[in-house]
Write a protein that holds these residues in place. Sequence first.
Motif, PDB file in Angstrom:
ATOM      1  N   GLU A 236      53.838   3.562 -19.016  1.00 28.08           N
ATOM      2  CA  GLU A 236      54.788   3.309 -20.101  1.00 28.08           C
ATOM      3  C   GLU A 236      55.123   4.607 -20.826  1.00 28.08           C
ATOM      4  OE1 GLU A 236      55.995   0.348 -20.591  1.00 28.08           O
ATOM      5  OE2 GLU A 236      54.606  -0.989 -19.544  1.00 28.08           O
ATOM      6  N   GLY A 237      56.428   4.832 -21.077  1.00 21.98           N
ATOM      7  CA  GLY A 237      56.860   5.981 -21.872  1.00 21.98           C
ATOM      8  C   GLY A 237      57.396   7.114 -21.024  1.00 21.98           C
ATOM      9  N   GLY A 238      58.528   7.657 -21.447  1.00 23.26           N
ATOM     10  CA  GLY A 238      59.185   8.706 -20.689  1.00 23.26           C
ATOM     11  C   GLY A 238      58.321   9.942 -20.478  1.00 23.26           C
ATOM     12  N   GLU A 239      57.599  10.367 -21.522  1.00 27.93           N
ATOM     13  CA  GLU A 239      56.796  11.586 -21.386  1.00 27.93           C
ATOM     14  C   GLU A 239      55.641  11.377 -20.415  1.00 27.93           C
ATOM     15  OE1 GLU A 239      54.505  14.972 -24.081  1.00 27.93           O
ATOM     16  OE2 GLU A 239      55.834  13.490 -25.033  1.00 27.93           O
ATOM     17  N   ARG A 240      54.996  10.220 -20.468  1.00 29.95           N
ATOM     18  CA  ARG A 240      53.893   9.952 -19.557  1.00 29.95           C
ATOM     19  C   ARG A 240      54.384   9.903 -18.108  1.00 29.95           C
ATOM     20  NH1 ARG A 240      50.447   4.936 -20.767  1.00 29.95           N
ATOM     21  NH2 ARG A 240      49.168   5.962 -19.182  1.00 29.95           N
ATOM     22  N   ILE A 241      55.559   9.318 -17.899  1.00 28.84           N
ATOM     23  CA  ILE A 241      56.124   9.256 -16.543  1.00 28.84           C
ATOM     24  C   ILE A 241      56.435  10.658 -16.044  1.00 28.84           C
ATOM     25  CG2 ILE A 241      58.095   8.466 -15.167  1.00 28.84           C
ATOM     26  CD1 ILE A 241      58.232   6.024 -17.070  1.00 28.84           C
ATOM     27  N   ALA A 242      57.027  11.493 -16.927  1.00 26.91           N
ATOM     28  CA  ALA A 242      57.378  12.862 -16.532  1.00 26.91           C
ATOM     29  C   ALA A 242      56.132  13.635 -16.112  1.00 26.91           C
ATOM     30  CB  ALA A 242      58.092  13.566 -17.678  1.00 26.91           C
TER      31      ALA A 242
END
Length: 310
Positions: A236-242
């Motif tokens: 979950e979350g854009g930064e974690r995915i990046a």
Amino acid sequence: MTAPSGPGDGRPDPGLDAIIRERRHLTNLAYRLLGSLADAEDVVQEAYARWYAMSRRQQEAVASPGAWLTTVAGRICLDLLGSARARRESYVGEWIPEPLPDRTEWINGRPGDPADRVTLDESVSMAFLVVLESMTPAERVAFVLHDVFRYSFAEVAEIVGRTPAACRQLASSARRRVRTAQAPPAPAARSAGVIRDFKRAWEAKDVGALVGLLAPEATMIADGGGLAGAVRHPIEGGERIARYALAIADTAPGMTILERAVNGQPGLVAQRSGVTTAVMAFEVAGDRITRIWAVRNPDKLRPWTAGHRH
């Protein structure tokens, strides 16, 4: 093409061409109902086996062989959907529908493969198939038959084993699920541009660019089928995915990222030594990626890797 005639009579089957022409329709229907090309092919084979298990007299008594095959295939799918829920409870990690390549990609373009019999439209987009997974078996069958394939509720009732009114309610409930779960899709050209930028940022290991392309509330779901190191829970979350994407790049040297159509929509494919190791489907809203579905389960990548086995 030669196929069986009635059992033991040795005569040519005058309706053979009409029966064989139904295969594409049945494969399209079963894939949308089950989310698995392999399971869809099994269903189609079973439907044909039941047809040819009948005597010639029994076959000739069927007013519409196509409708008969659809009814049988639909009922088999309904049974499989019921048992699939129990199987997926024991599945290691998240379960994602089987992704399909564009027909110019699978098996180096070799015609006649099951994947060539699935029409790649919006009703097989990964986002749509994932919503179908949230439905009860009866909802899914009623909705797909009526809303996607335009069967009447009287015809749906024959397959589902409920009244037309009950099937109407099932389809209506399913329709509400679709409206609630699906964001309006971005135009294909815009989605392709966003995904291309994501690919370039990933290759450049530019975490800032990746975060900028992902919605803050973005979700990534990976289906590794129990592979070692596979993610077993949504990220979950854009930064974690990046940061997870960059970690993959660091641990998989020699990985090549290619832009490919996935279920008819812009997507990405990861390869090592020319062999597909992951297929990624995306949901794009506006100019940002909101969802990523990544499939690593080798069993679900057979249409993408079969070309290397032949």
